[in-house]
Motif scaffolding. Structure first.
Motif, PDB file in Angstrom:
ATOM      1  N   ARG A 151       0.828  -1.197   0.000  1.00 12.45           N
ATOM      2  CA  ARG A 151       0.000   0.000   0.000  1.00 12.45           C
ATOM      3  C   ARG A 151       0.872   1.260   0.000  1.00 12.45           C
ATOM      4  O   ARG A 151       0.540   2.247  -0.653  1.00 12.45           O
ATOM      5  CB  ARG A 151      -0.937  -0.011   1.214  1.00 12.45           C
ATOM      6  CG  ARG A 151      -1.921  -1.167   1.173  1.00 12.45           C
ATOM      7  CD  ARG A 151      -3.129  -0.913   2.037  1.00 12.45           C
ATOM      8  NE  ARG A 151      -4.044  -2.063   2.022  1.00 12.45           N
ATOM      9  CZ  ARG A 151      -4.871  -2.357   1.032  1.00 12.45           C
ATOM     10  NH1 ARG A 151      -4.902  -1.590  -0.050  1.00 12.45           N
ATOM     11  NH2 ARG A 151      -5.653  -3.415   1.102  1.00 12.45           N
ATOM     12  N   ASP A 191      -6.646  -3.544  -6.665  1.00  9.16           N
ATOM     13  CA  ASP A 191      -6.114  -3.254  -5.329  1.00  9.16           C
ATOM     14  C   ASP A 191      -4.643  -3.679  -5.294  1.00  9.16           C
ATOM     15  O   ASP A 191      -4.290  -4.725  -5.860  1.00  9.16           O
ATOM     16  CB  ASP A 191      -6.910  -4.047  -4.276  1.00  9.16           C
ATOM     17  CG  ASP A 191      -6.631  -3.558  -2.863  1.00  9.16           C
ATOM     18  OD1 ASP A 191      -5.489  -3.774  -2.390  1.00  9.16           O
ATOM     19  OD2 ASP A 191      -7.524  -2.975  -2.235  1.00  9.16           O
ATOM     20  N   GLU A 206      -3.124  -2.032   6.969  1.00  7.37           N
ATOM     21  CA  GLU A 206      -3.627  -0.772   6.442  1.00  7.37           C
ATOM     22  C   GLU A 206      -3.408   0.366   7.429  1.00  7.37           C
ATOM     23  O   GLU A 206      -3.190   1.508   7.037  1.00  7.37           O
ATOM     24  CB  GLU A 206      -5.124  -0.909   6.132  1.00  7.37           C
ATOM     25  CG  GLU A 206      -5.391  -1.783   4.917  1.00  7.37           C
ATOM     26  CD  GLU A 206      -6.874  -1.835   4.604  1.00  7.37           C
ATOM     27  OE1 GLU A 206      -7.363  -2.890   4.204  1.00  7.37           O
ATOM     28  OE2 GLU A 206      -7.537  -0.806   4.784  1.00  7.37           O
TER      29      GLU A 206
END
Length: 298
Positions: A151, A191, A206
């Motif tokens: 991420r 994603d 996250e």
């Protein structure tokens, strides 16, 4: 903890063989803070049996845990091989003291399989098994669960598409290949984390900030261990330039107390000149570090 990776101690037959060989043997390695033999106990016993009163020594100034790792590496590399039980016990101790090292790195030190190391880690308790990031053989830190790294890589790529794979990989604490996959997913509108990785750790991953990932990235092996590995690298020790570099680096591997002794010995009339030269050397090393770092940026 004991300093030898050999559960059964010295092998008398091997000692006698060394005595009979009467050949010139390499120096033994001694842990200076404890004066414990790290590598060369058989050579020391052989010298004593032969009636010698002196023996060549190289000193190691790291911690006892790092001294144990050096002992394991030395016995894996040469001399009387460690038994399977010795190597497994060594891996158990390294997992306990260096839990942030990757399974592959510990396996390479102890001379066992990564599968065995993973098994040892699982049985070592939650504190060891739950380490979120590990140091690989290349000295880089990578997350065990790479969701956070993926991420962060996604954010970096979106923020500056001109960054290379290696630049993003280093910043995010993941491999360049993983960054490549994140880029491809970005282009496909997917994603950055594959569905199969979105398990129970996804929420924690996250929520982990870029700062925490960067914090893990700062963890590095002790300089003494890095130096020992560099000295064993054929790409450096088997060519003149590499040996020159190792000698220069080794000169600076001085303990704090030794630096204090050296500084105290500087005569008052030379302080300004020596300080200026020290600053010049520091600037030169900073320039060299920057140039070497540039070589690793793709």
């Amino acid at each position: 903890m004991g300093g030898s990776p050999r559960l059964g101690g010295e092998n008398p037959e091997h000692v006698e063989m060394l005595v009979a060989a009467s050949a010139s043997l390499p120096p033994i390695v001694v842990h200076r803070p404890t004066m414990r033999v790290i590598d060369g106990m058989h050579r020391l016993r052989a010298a004593m049996l032969a009636g010698r009163t002196t023996i060549a020594v190289r000193f190691f100034d790291g911690t006892e845990d790092d001294a144990f790792i050096l002992a394991v590496e030395s016995n894996i590399a040469h001399g009387l091989p460690l038994s399977s039980a010795d190597r497994r016990r060594a891996a158990e101790r390294i997992v306990a003291t260096h839990g942030r090292w990757s399974d592959r790195m510990i396996a390479s030190v102890a001379g066992i399989s990564t599968k065995t190391v993973a098994e040892i880690r699982r049985g070592a308790g939650d504190g060891v098994a739950a380490v979120p990031a590990r140091i690989g053989r290349d000295g880089r830190v990578r997350s065990v669960d790479v969701s956070a790294g993926r991420r962060l890589a996604h954010e970096l790529i979106v923020g500056d598409p001109s960054l290379s794979l290696r630049q993003v990989a280093r910043a995010a604490g993941i491999s360049a290949e993983t960054v490549r996959d994140v880029k491809h997913r970005l282009l496909r509108g997917e994603d950055p984390v594959p569905r199969k990785r979105q398990g129970k750790l996804a929420g924690e991953a996250e929520g982990r900030s870029a700062g925490s990932v960067a914090g893990w990235r700062e963890v590095k092996p002790p300089p003494a261990i890095v130096m020992a590995r560099l000295k064993a690298d054929p790409a450096l020790r088997l060519n003149e330039s590499g040996r020159d570099l190792l000698r220069l680096l080794n000169i600076h591997m001085v303990r704090s107390e030794d630096w204090n002794r050296i500084i105290d010995s500087v005569p008052p009339h030379s302080t300004e000149s020596i300080a200026e030269l020290a600053r010049f050397c520091a600037d030169k090393w900073s320039e060299i570090a920057a140039r070497i770092a540039e070589k690793g940026v793709g």
